[in-house]
Design a protein around this motif. Sequence first.
Motif: not given
Lengths: 305, 301
Positions: A187, A189-193
Motif C-alpha cells: 500500500d 499511499k499508506m506507507a507515504a502517510l
Amino acid sequence: MEYFVQQLINGITLGSIYGLIAIGYTMVFGIIGMVNFAHGDVFMVSAFIALIAYLIVTAWLGIASVALDLIAVLIVAMAFTSLVNWVIERVAYRPLRGSFRLAPLISAIGMSIFLSNFVQVSQGPRNKSIPPMVQGEFVLSKTHDFPVTLSYKQLIIWGITALLLLAFWYLVAKTSLGRAQRACEQDRKMAALLGVDVDRTISMTFVIAAALAAVAGTMYLMYYGVVTFSDGFVPGVKAFTAAVLGGIGSLPGAVVGGILIGLIETFWSAYFSIDYKDVAAFSVLAITLIFLPQGLFGRPDVEKV
Amino acid sequence: MAADDTVLRVEHLTMRFGGLVAINDLSFEVERGTITALIGPNGAGKTTVFNCITGFYKPTEGRIALHRGDATVWHALDALTDSGKRGIVRPDGALFLLERMPDHLVAQQARVARTFQNIRLFPGMTVLENLLVAQHNALMVASGYTLLGVLGFPSYAAAERAALDKARGWLDRFGLLARADDPAGDLPYGAQRRLEVVRAMCTEPVLLCLDEPAAGLNPRESAELNDLLLGIRDDHSLSILLIEHDMSVVMGISDSVVVLDYGVKIADGTPETVRNDQKVIAAYLGVADEDVAKVEAAVGL
C-alpha cells in the motif's frame, strides 16, 4: 546417468544467472506494478562494464590474483550498473508515475532499445571476448568414457549466487529498507502517510535490482567469456519467464523459477534439440500464463468488491 | 491570534471539484489534548476535510496551520504565509502550512497521522512489522540509510531494539501482544481497527486524524476503543480529530464537535450544545415540510 548429472550441474549454473536477473523483474513489478523491459539490457550493460573493468584491472593495473580480479570486477560492475539503473528510473519512469498504466511500459521498451543501441554504437557490434578468467575443474566421476565435471567457475557462480541471495534475503526481511519496500508493495499511499519516502524506496529497489543483475552479468561474462550488445534480450526475456513461472512479485519464486528455466533449457538442449532450446523456455511462459497465471509462489488474486 | 493551546487551525478552507463545492469556507480549531469530532450527514465533506489536512488534496482556498512546541511560534504565522515556505522549525517549536505540503511530508515533518474508513494495514506483514514501518524514519536515520544496518552497526541495533520495545509496549496496552508475530491480515476485524490506531501512534503524531474508527465494531469493541482513545489523549496530551457516525462514540469522548452539512459548518461547540442545536437536528433528522424554507435560509442554501 553421468550425462544427466552433468546437465544438472550446467542447468543450475545457468539457472542461477537467470534467477539473479529474475529478482530484478519481480522486485520492480512488486513495488510499482511495472514490467521493467529494460532490465535485460541493464544486465547486458553490466556485462560490458564488467568486461571493461576486467581489462583495466588485468591489463592496466596488472593485478594477477584471480580472486582479487573477480572481486574488483564485481564491485565495479555492481556500483556502475546501480548508478545506470538509478538514472534510468529517475529519467524514464519516475516522471511517468501516476500516468496511465502503459506509459512506463512503453518507456521501458524505449529504454531497452536505447541501451542496446548505445552499446552497439559505443562498443561496436561484434562479440567482445576476454581470456578465460578462471580455469580448472573438479572431476566428479570418471567411471565411463563420460567424465562428470564441476568447473571452478561453476562453483564460483553457485557460491556467489548463494551468498548474494542470503544477503538479499536479510536486506528484505530484516532491515528497515526491506520493510519499507514490502510496505510500499502492499500500500504505497499508506506507507507515504506513515512517513516512508516512497520515491527513495523505489529508487533503492532499482539500485538493488541492478546490483543483482550486475552480478549475473559478471558471472555471464566469466562463464561464456564473450558478450555482445544483443545479449540483453534473450536472457532478459528468459529471466522474465522465470519470474512469471515463480509467481511475479515473489522473491523466492524468482530464484526457483530461474533455476527451473535453466534446467528446462539445459535438459531440452541435451536430450532433444539444441536449436529449439529457446522455444522450450518460452513455451513454459505460455503454459504458465494459461494454466498457472499466479505462478508457483504467487498469491492468487483475491477479487475485492 | 490563535489561543495558546491550539494545535490545528483551519481557516476559510474551500475545496471545489470542478463545479462541485465540497467544502465551503470552513474554519475551526483543534486544541491540544482534546478530541474534536467532525460529524455530518453522508456527503457533508468530512473526509474531504481530512484529505486536505493530510495533503491528499490541495485546497482551492484557505489556510491549514499546524503547530507543535512553544506557542509563540504562532506569531510567525502571517510571516510564514507571506514567505511562501512550507513551515518553520525552531528548536522550541514548529509551525507548518499543511496545504503547501505533499502527503508524506505532512506525515514526516508536521507529524499528522491518519487512519482510513476502510482498514489499510499491510496485511502480508506481521503486526510488529506494521509498527516498525511506522517508525521507519527514525530507523533509517539510525541505520545510516541501511548500509550500517546491514553491517549490524551497534547504533542501529540499539535503535531497532528501542523501536521494538516501543511497538511491544503499545501492543501490550491495546491487548494485541499475543498476536505480535501474526500477519496483520489474520487478525479479527476489531483488532485490526485497534492496530491501525496503534500504528498511527507509533509515528509519534502531534495530531491524530481518525476516519470512522468505530465503523463495523460491535458495542463492546467500540466502548473499548473509546477508553483507548481517551487514554491516549490524557497520557500523551495528544489532539485527536475524529470523523464518526456512531453517536455513542462522538458524544461519549469528544471535547468539542464540529458539524458539517453540504460542506458548510452549521454548528461548533461542546457535544451538549451541538446535540440541542436546531440546525443539527434538522440536518440529521430532516424537518417538517413547512419548515424547509426556514431551515434552508438559516443554513444559507
